[in-house]
Design a protein around this motif. Structure first.
Motif, PDB file in Angstrom:
ATOM      1  N   LEU A  31     -24.934 -32.102 -12.086  1.00  0.00           N
ATOM      2  CA  LEU A  31     -23.788 -32.726 -11.426  1.00  0.00           C
ATOM      3  C   LEU A  31     -24.040 -32.756  -9.933  1.00  0.00           C
ATOM      4  CD1 LEU A  31     -20.928 -33.865 -11.299  1.00  0.00           C
ATOM      5  CD2 LEU A  31     -20.060 -31.518 -11.391  1.00  0.00           C
ATOM      6  N   THR A  32     -24.044 -33.945  -9.359  1.00  0.00           N
ATOM      7  CA  THR A  32     -24.371 -34.129  -7.950  1.00  0.00           C
ATOM      8  C   THR A  32     -23.227 -34.836  -7.251  1.00  0.00           C
ATOM      9  OG1 THR A  32     -26.724 -34.304  -8.505  1.00  0.00           O
ATOM     10  CG2 THR A  32     -26.044 -35.084  -6.341  1.00  0.00           C
ATOM     11  N   LEU A  33     -22.708 -34.232  -6.186  1.00  0.00           N
ATOM     12  CA  LEU A  33     -21.617 -34.806  -5.403  1.00  0.00           C
ATOM     13  C   LEU A  33     -22.067 -34.895  -3.959  1.00  0.00           C
ATOM     14  CD1 LEU A  33     -18.663 -32.651  -6.841  1.00  0.00           C
ATOM     15  CD2 LEU A  33     -19.504 -34.838  -7.698  1.00  0.00           C
ATOM     16  N   ALA A  34     -21.991 -36.087  -3.379  1.00  0.00           N
ATOM     17  CA  ALA A  34     -22.427 -36.288  -1.994  1.00  0.00           C
ATOM     18  C   ALA A  34     -21.411 -37.133  -1.252  1.00  0.00           C
ATOM     19  CB  ALA A  34     -23.800 -36.956  -1.959  1.00  0.00           C
ATOM     20  N   GLY A  35     -21.018 -36.673  -0.066  1.00  0.00           N
ATOM     21  CA  GLY A  35     -20.043 -37.428   0.712  1.00  0.00           C
ATOM     22  C   GLY A  35     -20.557 -38.781   1.146  1.00  0.00           C
ATOM     23  N   LEU A  36     -21.836 -38.842   1.519  1.00  0.00           N
ATOM     24  CA  LEU A  36     -22.419 -40.122   1.932  1.00  0.00           C
ATOM     25  C   LEU A  36     -23.469 -40.600   0.935  1.00  0.00           C
ATOM     26  CD1 LEU A  36     -22.768 -39.644   5.799  1.00  0.00           C
ATOM     27  CD2 LEU A  36     -20.928 -40.737   4.510  1.00  0.00           C
ATOM     28  N   GLY A  37     -24.567 -39.867   0.829  1.00  0.00           N
ATOM     29  CA  GLY A  37     -25.625 -40.352  -0.048  1.00  0.00           C
ATOM     30  C   GLY A  37     -26.354 -39.239  -0.761  1.00  0.00           C
TER      31      GLY A  37
END
Length: 391
Positions: free
Chosen positions: A178-184
């Motif tokens: 699971l990967t969460l990134a605000g920009l990229g």
């Protein structure tokens, strides 16, 4: 004669000779120019033999200079409050099963537990974290298996688990989980699992799973799974699965599955499945399945149901609804039903054409329309309402 007289004479002669020799060895500078040249001194007696001095011991080789630490060389200081590696490590502790605290990592390490840093590692300073890698604000490791959290999160090799980057995150190889990134978010190789990126995400290899990018999502290899992109999504290889994009969707090879795009979609080779595009769609090879486009749709081969303002192909099989224009290029063929204002078949038509104006170079079926033209018609080439040629 007195017996001591010869001995005295010899002693006197030796004394006079010694005085003359000393005067010749160190003459006065002023007297030397006026005095006559002295008589030659008698030859000195041969020197007594002496023992040769022992050879001098070789000088010891100079010790190599200790390498000097440059001002910017990484420091490897650490304070290990551990017992059998269990406890707390401060600084560049090499192995900690527990809690490790450091500003920036300068040496390789292994942490089973929590690794807290303030900045990304220096060169050759990455390590492996099995557990939680926490960065305030940034953190970086060589490999991460567990949870990575920070304003920015990075891994030289791979990440497996949960990764949360307030600004962004990336790896040199794979990201899995699971990967969460605000920009990229990005991976040098493959990106697998669930990826949610505020602006966009991508991988140098392939993307597998659920991928959501506020603007775009792409891969150098394949994109497989559910992909949602605010603007566009694409792959250098194939795109397979369910795809939703704002402006465009493209694949260097094949596009398979269900795709809905407000703009246009296309593939370098084959498009198969249910495709809906607000503007247009196309393929360098074939388009099979159901294709619905607002303006135009075309491919060298069409197979299935296609609906667009204008439809074109070289060879087509199926049902084609084109309110404005339907065309088969020279040497091509259509097998099935075409409904359009203008049906222009510059090759062979086998089936039914319904329109205002229908043209077929070689008709093997029925034309229904206001004007119907068939170069090989059995009756007249131009017929109103209906033209039939069946063989």
């Amino acid at each position: 004669m007195n017996p001591r007289l010869p001995q005295a004479s010899c002693a006197l002669a030796v004394l006079l000779t010694s005085i003359a020799a000393g005067a010749q060895g160190a003459p006065d500078a002023s007297a030397a120019s006026a005095a006559p040249a002295p008589l030659p001194a008698p030859a000195p007696p041969p020197p007594a033999p002496t023992t040769a001095p022992p050879p001098a011991a070789p000088a010891p080789a100079a010790a190599p200079a200790a390498p000097s630490r440059t001002a910017d060389a990484p420091r490897a200081w650490s304070l290990d409050l551990t017992v059998d590696d269990v406890g707390i490590g401060i600084g560049n502790s090499r192995r900690v099963d527990g809690l490790r605290l450091n500003v920036t990592d300068a040496t390789p390490f292994v942490v089973n537990g929590v690794n807290l840093t303030l900045w990304t590692p220096q060169e050759h300073g990455g390590g492996r974290v099995n557990g939680l890698a926490l960065g305030v604000p940034l953190t970086g490791v060589r490999d991460l298996a567990g949870v990575g959290v920070g304003v920015g999160v990075g891994a030289e090799d791979s990440m497996v688990g949960l990764a949360v980057g307030i600004i962004g995150l990336g790896t040199g190889k794979d990201v899995t989980g699971l990967t969460l990134a605000g920009l990229g978010a990005g991976a040098g190789r493959d990106l697998s699992g669930v990826t949610l990126a505020g602006i966009g995400g991508g991988a140098g290899g392939s993307v597998y799973g659920l991928s959501v990018g506020g603007l775009g999502f792409g891969a150098g290899g394949d994109v497989v799974g559910l992909t949602v992109a605010g603007l566009g999504a694409g792959a250098g290889g194939s795109v397979r699965g369910v795809n939703i994009a704002g402006l465009g969707l493209g694949a260097g090879h094949d596009l398979d599955g269900i795709s809905v795009v407000l703009g246009a979609l296309g593939a370098g080779e084959h498009v198969r499945g249910l495709m809906i595009a607000g503007l247009g769609m196309g393929s360098g090879g074939s388009l099979a399945g159901v294709g619905i486009a607002g303006l135009g749709l075309g491919a060298p081969e069409l197979d299935g149901l296609d609906i667009a303002l204008a439809v074109g192909a070289k060879d087509a099989r199926g049902v084609f609804l084109a309110p404005a224009w339907f065309e088969i290029v020279d040497g091509g063929s259509v097998h099935g039903v075409s409904v359009s204002a203008v049906n222009r078949v510059r090759g062979e038509q086998r089936g039914l054409a319904i329109g205002v104006v229908n043209y077929a170079h070689s008709l093997h079926g029925v034309q229904i329309g206001l004007l119907n033209w068939a170069d090989n018609s059995s009756l007249l080439k131009l017929m109103p309402l209906v033209n039939v040629h069946i063989d």
